[in-house]
Scaffold this motif. Sequence first.
Motif, PDB file in Angstrom:
ATOM      1  N   TYR A 277      19.838  26.608  10.853  1.00  0.00           N
ATOM      2  CA  TYR A 277      18.860  27.003   9.839  1.00  0.00           C
ATOM      3  C   TYR A 277      18.175  28.278  10.312  1.00  0.00           C
ATOM      4  O   TYR A 277      17.851  28.431  11.496  1.00  0.00           O
TER       5      TYR A 277
ATOM      6  N   TRP B 169      15.069  31.044   8.534  1.00  0.00           N
ATOM      7  CA  TRP B 169      14.242  31.361   7.360  1.00  0.00           C
ATOM      8  C   TRP B 169      14.773  32.614   6.669  1.00  0.00           C
ATOM      9  O   TRP B 169      14.889  33.668   7.272  1.00  0.00           O
TER      10      TRP B 169
ATOM     11  N   GLY C 240      17.798  35.646   9.732  1.00  0.00           N
ATOM     12  CA  GLY C 240      16.554  35.338   9.066  1.00  0.00           C
ATOM     13  C   GLY C 240      15.429  36.241   9.533  1.00  0.00           C
ATOM     14  O   GLY C 240      15.667  37.317  10.087  1.00  0.00           O
TER      15      GLY C 240
ATOM     16  N   SER D 190       9.587  29.702  12.996  1.00  0.00           N
ATOM     17  CA  SER D 190      10.505  30.742  12.521  1.00  0.00           C
ATOM     18  C   SER D 190      10.286  32.073  13.223  1.00  0.00           C
ATOM     19  O   SER D 190      10.848  33.087  12.827  1.00  0.00           O
TER      20      SER D 190
ATOM     21  N   ASP E  51      19.047  29.312   5.110  1.00  0.00           N
ATOM     22  CA  ASP E  51      17.984  28.386   4.765  1.00  0.00           C
ATOM     23  C   ASP E  51      18.550  27.447   3.697  1.00  0.00           C
ATOM     24  O   ASP E  51      19.744  27.512   3.366  1.00  0.00           O
TER      25      ASP E  51
ATOM     26  N   GLN F 160      15.236  23.076   8.722  1.00  0.00           N
ATOM     27  CA  GLN F 160      14.117  23.847   9.240  1.00  0.00           C
ATOM     28  C   GLN F 160      14.535  24.640  10.464  1.00  0.00           C
ATOM     29  O   GLN F 160      15.566  24.372  11.088  1.00  0.00           O
ATOM     30  N   SER F 161      13.725  25.626  10.798  1.00  0.00           N
ATOM     31  CA  SER F 161      14.014  26.507  11.932  1.00  0.00           C
ATOM     32  C   SER F 161      14.210  25.706  13.210  1.00  0.00           C
ATOM     33  O   SER F 161      13.530  24.700  13.443  1.00  0.00           O
TER      34      SER F 161
END
Length: 517
Positions: A71, A73, A86, A95, A105, A186-187
């Motif tokens: 993952y 963001w 990200g 993040s 994401d 999630q991050s």
Amino acid sequence: MGFRNGFARGRRRGLSLLLGLLLCAGFTMGAAASPARAADVPCQLYAPAPNRLADLAVRAACAEVAAGTMYTWGGGHGTRPGKTYGYFDGQDEASRHDDTVLGFDCSGFVRYVWSQAVGYDIVGSGATGNEVKVLTNPAAHNTVIYGPGGLEPGDIVFFGDKHWYGNSIEHVALSLGGDRIAEAAQSGTPLHARVLNPDKFVMAVRINPDTVGQPGPDPGASGPVHSTWGTWIRLGEQPVHGARVVAVLPGPTQVNVNCQRRGDSITAEGTTNDWWSYLPEYGGWITNIYLQGPAVLPDVPECGTGRDLSHESGTPGGGGFSTWGSDVNVRGGASTSANLVSTVPTPRAVRITCQAHGGLVQAEGYVNDVWSYLPDYQGWVSNIYIQGPAVLPVPECATGGTVPAPAATCTDGTEPTGSDARTPAGRSVEIDGRLIELRYSDSTECAWGRISRGGLGDHVWVDRSSDGGAHWEPQLGHTTITDGQDVHTVQWRDSGVVMRACGSVAGRPDVVCTSWF
């Protein structure tokens, strides 16, 4: 960041969250601060896929889970579906370093897997709320589902808080069937499969296969059986580049080929060919590059004419021909005594610039002194190993049996080598005092991106297009400033295509690009 923290931040923003957070920030399926890894389940089908496209979407999702994709963001929101780096969202410390993480994401992930299934982007580069708008548009003819019971593989599932101003959508995932989903949560965590939380379920969208090109079987399909090669091969509605995709072949597949004809010239996998074959059971066209065999299939007639093409070895004038045999030697001159420069391991389509008389070769029961020059290999092959007549319908080399002087060249993904590098006029742009440039070498016909006067965490990359900028390969050579103020990407071939340089400032979502060159 857990769901509660993300929700609390969203409450302060008011009604704008009714259609989702910007990029589905750090959502978890419960109230814990991080996903419960023990709740993960195998990524697989948990019910029969309702159609081929849904099956392909699940396969694509589980392939990313198996690969350990992370993952990040803002990941997956480039100009085309696919993993991107990200960035720090400005609030969630988890993040903070996402600008160094290549991945997706939640909405970027769903966007990508369905693009792999249908062969094009069905939702666009927007965030979760944009996906809701696009997928629930009446023109899409998709089915909206308001309860978690009876979810089918491939359904796009939206989650959020159902008790604050109606339905606040903050997360999206892909159904694997039943109560299982695949998601980017999630991050700091990899993509994974898990049991959905029905308390956070808001709605799901079931994609209508008829509106995204689901192929219908043709019981009357006929024609010789051939085999494709490669993965995720798209079939077009017409034998032209950019045609509407009607089907996608996830891997090597046996197919019936009804007929073949010339269409757009396509360059892929190091070969060029303008012959396309029609596959009646899919109702679409495939470039012959992805069919095993020569550039022109010998047992398939020309469409509309029934003309026998068994003696046509390729495109006259240097187009697609094909070698045969294994480990065919490519030499630096038109002679068996010339140095070996490469080998062609298996039969494959090749480009031929010209041919010349050279050393006499006796092999495979044939005798021939004509050699062909293969520019992609920068060497010569005896015509004995080129499918077709002893003398091919291509020009005679002006230099006889010596190697035509090749233009200086470079290899994708290597350090820039052109000593004559320049910034073409109009191929630079500024953002926040940073200078983004496309650098180009006339001698190597390669280009790369450069950012100057930058700061730590700033980004630069290049995009490359073979159709004038209508479609492109995104974020090639993505590079981040980790020291100093300047950095450049690796170089990429810019011969016969157009390229541009793009960049962004650390912590900011906006991107600027130069014009195409």
